[in-house]
Design a protein around this motif. Structure first.
Motif, PDB file in Angstrom:
ATOM      1  N   SER A   1       0.868  -1.180   0.000  1.00 36.40           N
ATOM      2  CA  SER A   1       0.000   0.000   0.000  1.00 36.40           C
ATOM      3  C   SER A   1       0.899   1.222   0.000  1.00 36.40           C
ATOM      4  O   SER A   1       2.114   1.119   0.240  1.00 36.40           O
ATOM      5  N   VAL A   2       0.325   2.381  -0.252  1.00 39.25           N
ATOM      6  CA  VAL A   2       1.131   3.600  -0.229  1.00 39.25           C
ATOM      7  C   VAL A   2       1.739   3.779   1.159  1.00 39.25           C
ATOM      8  O   VAL A   2       2.912   4.144   1.297  1.00 39.25           O
ATOM      9  N   ALA A   3       0.963   3.479   2.196  1.00 41.02           N
ATOM     10  CA  ALA A   3       1.459   3.639   3.569  1.00 41.02           C
ATOM     11  C   ALA A   3       2.618   2.691   3.871  1.00 41.02           C
ATOM     12  O   ALA A   3       3.630   3.088   4.464  1.00 41.02           O
ATOM     13  N   SER A   4       2.477   1.416   3.463  1.00 37.58           N
ATOM     14  CA  SER A   4       3.539   0.452   3.760  1.00 37.58           C
ATOM     15  C   SER A   4       4.806   0.761   2.972  1.00 37.58           C
ATOM     16  O   SER A   4       5.924   0.613   3.478  1.00 37.58           O
ATOM     17  N   LEU A   5       4.653   1.222   1.745  1.00 37.78           N
ATOM     18  CA  LEU A   5       5.816   1.562   0.924  1.00 37.78           C
ATOM     19  C   LEU A   5       6.483   2.843   1.428  1.00 37.78           C
ATOM     20  O   LEU A   5       7.709   2.965   1.408  1.00 37.78           O
ATOM     21  N   ALA A   6       5.672   3.794   1.891  1.00 38.63           N
ATOM     22  CA  ALA A   6       6.233   5.022   2.465  1.00 38.63           C
ATOM     23  C   ALA A   6       7.061   4.693   3.703  1.00 38.63           C
ATOM     24  O   ALA A   6       8.110   5.307   3.946  1.00 38.63           O
ATOM     25  N   LYS A   7       6.606   3.718   4.486  1.00 38.37           N
ATOM     26  CA  LYS A   7       7.354   3.301   5.675  1.00 38.37           C
ATOM     27  C   LYS A   7       8.698   2.703   5.284  1.00 38.37           C
ATOM     28  O   LYS A   7       9.736   2.981   5.912  1.00 38.37           O
TER      29      LYS A   7
END
Length: 377
Positions: free
Chosen positions: A242-248
Motif C-alpha cells: 500500500s502507499v502507507a507500507s511503501l512510504a514506511k
C-alpha cells in the motif's frame, strides 16, 4: 538500550553525510541493476567519413551508440556537441534528433533515407561518406526498464555518456552483439540482450562513480528511499503493498512519498505494483507449465478471472492463448529492421485504467506518465 539501525540504512546515511547528496549504497544499486530489463529492438552500423555527417531523425525509442573506431562528434537535439573517442558509449533519450559527424564542422551531410542499406548477412548499415570512412559507430534501439513491461527510462531527459575505452569486456560485448545480429541462430536475441544489459550496468556504474553522479545516472539511482520501495515491489510483487507500507519502507511521510514516487517513476506507487505483478505473471506464464490460477494467486491477484482480465488488457489475449502463441514463436526471430524503427514516429499510448470497480481492481490499475530519469549531457 540503543535503538537498532538497519545496516543498509546506516551505510546509506554515511554515504549521504560524506558526499553531501543522496546516493545509493552498493546493495541497493545491485538490486536495481539486477531488476533492470534490456531488450534490443534494432541494430545498425553507422560509417561516417572524416568530413561528413549523418543526420538521424527522432524516433520513439531509446538509442544507444558505441564508438568502434575513429572519433565522433555527436550532436543531440537540445545538448552541446560531444567529442567521443573509441570506446565511448551514449544512451540517447527518445524523440531526439542526432547528428554523428567526423569533424566539428563537416561539409557533407547525409540523411538516413539515402544512407541506409543492407550489408552481408542482413546487418543494416548507415553510410555517410564519399570514398572512404574512418569512423564506425554501432547504433542500437532499445527498450530499457525496471521489469520487462515498465519502461522506467522512457522520460530520460538528457543523454547519459561514458568513455569506456579501458573496458575490453564492453568492446568484446558489442562486437559479439554485431556477430549475433549477422549470424542469427537459436539464442542470438537472448545473448545479445544479456550482453547489452551488462553494458548498461557498466554505463550506469560509471555514472554513479563520478564526482557528480547526479549528472550521469537515472534519478531512481540517486534516491535511496524510493529505491528501497521499488526493490521491495520488484522482489515481492505479491505482497499486500500500500502507499502507507511503501512510504514506511522509504522512511518518508505518505504524502511526500506518493509525490516523489510519481515525479520520479512517472506513475503512482499502486500502478507500479500492478505493472510489476503483471510482469512477473508474464514471466511465469512463459517459463513454467503452472496452471494460470496458480500463477494468478502467486503474484497477488484475488482471482483467476480478475488476473485474466488484466492480462488481456495488457497483452491483448488470455494468458493461456498468450502462452500457446509465444511458445510457437521461432527462437530465431529477427531483430526489427532499422527502417521500421525510423518509420515509427508515433506510438500508441498505453491505456490508463480509471481505477474504477472494487478496491482490489483499483489496486491492480495500470498507468503510464512521463518519467524523470535524469542524465548527463
Amino acid at each position: 538500550m540503543k535503538d537498532e539501525v538497519d545496516p543498509m540504512r546506516r551505510q546509506e546515511q554515511a554515504v549521504t553525510m560524506s558526499s553531501g547528496r543522496s546516493t545509493l549504497p552498493a546493495p541497493l544499486v545491485e538490486q536495481l541493476l539486477n531488476s533492470m530489463d534490456v531488450r534490443i529492438e534494432a541494430f545498425a552500423v553507422c560509417r561516417v567519413g572524416a568530413n561528413a555527417a549523418l543526420a538521424i531523425p527522432a524516433v520513439n525509442e531509446l538509442k544507444i551508440i558505441y564508438v568502434l573506431t575513429g572519433t565522433v562528434y555527436l550532436s543531440v537535439e537540445g545538448c552541446e556537441q560531444q567529442e567521443l573517442p573509441p570506446g565511448s558509449i551514449v544512451l540517447i533519450p527518445k524523440n531526439r534528433t542526432q547528428v554523428q559527424a567526423g569533424g566539428k564542422a563537416p561539409e557533407h551531410r547525409f540523411d538516413v533515407k539515402g544512407a541506409l542499406h543492407k550489408g552481408p548477412h542482413d546487418l543494416m548499415y548507415l553510410d555517410a561518406f564519399d570514398g572512404t570512412h574512418e569512423i564506425q559507430v554501432l547504433c542500437g534501439w532499445l527498450r530499457l526498464g525496471l521489469t520487462a513491461e515498465f519502461n522506467a527510462f522512457d522520460g530520460l531527459l538528457n543523454p547519459i555518456s561514458a568513455n569506456l575505452n579501458s573496458s575490453a569486456f564492453v568492446r568484446s560485448a558489442f562486437e559479439t552483439m554485431i556477430d549475433e545480429t549477422r549470424f542469427r541462430t537459436a539464442g542470438s536475441r537472448t545473448l545479445a540482450n544479456t550482453l547489452m544489459k551488462a553494458c548498461m550496468v557498466e554505463l550506469f556504474r560509471h555514472g554513479l562513480a563520478r564526482a557528480e553522479p547526479d549528472r550521469g545516472s537515472p534519478a531512481i539511482f540517486l534516491k535511496p528511499g524510493l529505491s528501497r520501495a521499488v526493490t521491495a515491489i520488484l522482489s515481492q510483487p505479491a505482497a499486500p503493498h500500500s502507499v502507507a507500507s511503501l512510504a514506511k519502507i522509504a522512511s518518508m511521510s505518505r504524502s511526500a512519498f506518493a509525490k516523489a514516487f510519481e515525479e520520479t517513476m512517472g506513475t503512482t506507487p499502486i500502478e507500479f505494483v500492478g505493472r510489476a505483478r503483471l510482469a512477473k505473471a508474464r514471466d511465469l506464464v512463459l517459463a513454467t507449465d503452472d496452471p494460470i490460477a496458480s500463477i494468478a494467486e502467486s503474484v497477488g491477484f484475488a482471482s483467476r478471472s480478475h488476473f485474466s482480465s488484466r492480462f488481456r488488457e495488457r497483452y491483448g489475449e488470455d494468458p493461456s492463448a498468450y502462452r500457446k502463441r509465444m511458445t510457437a514463436v521461432s527462437a530465431t526471430e529477427r531483430f526489427a529492421s532499422v527502417t521500421s524503427i525510423c518509420a515509427r514516429t508515433d506510438e500508441s499510448p498505453l491505456k490508463v485504467n480509471a481505477n474504477e470497480g472494487t478496491p482490489d481492481e483499483a489496486n491492480e490499475g495500470l498507468g503510464r506518465k512521463t518519467v524523470r530519469s535524469g542524465g548527463s549531457t
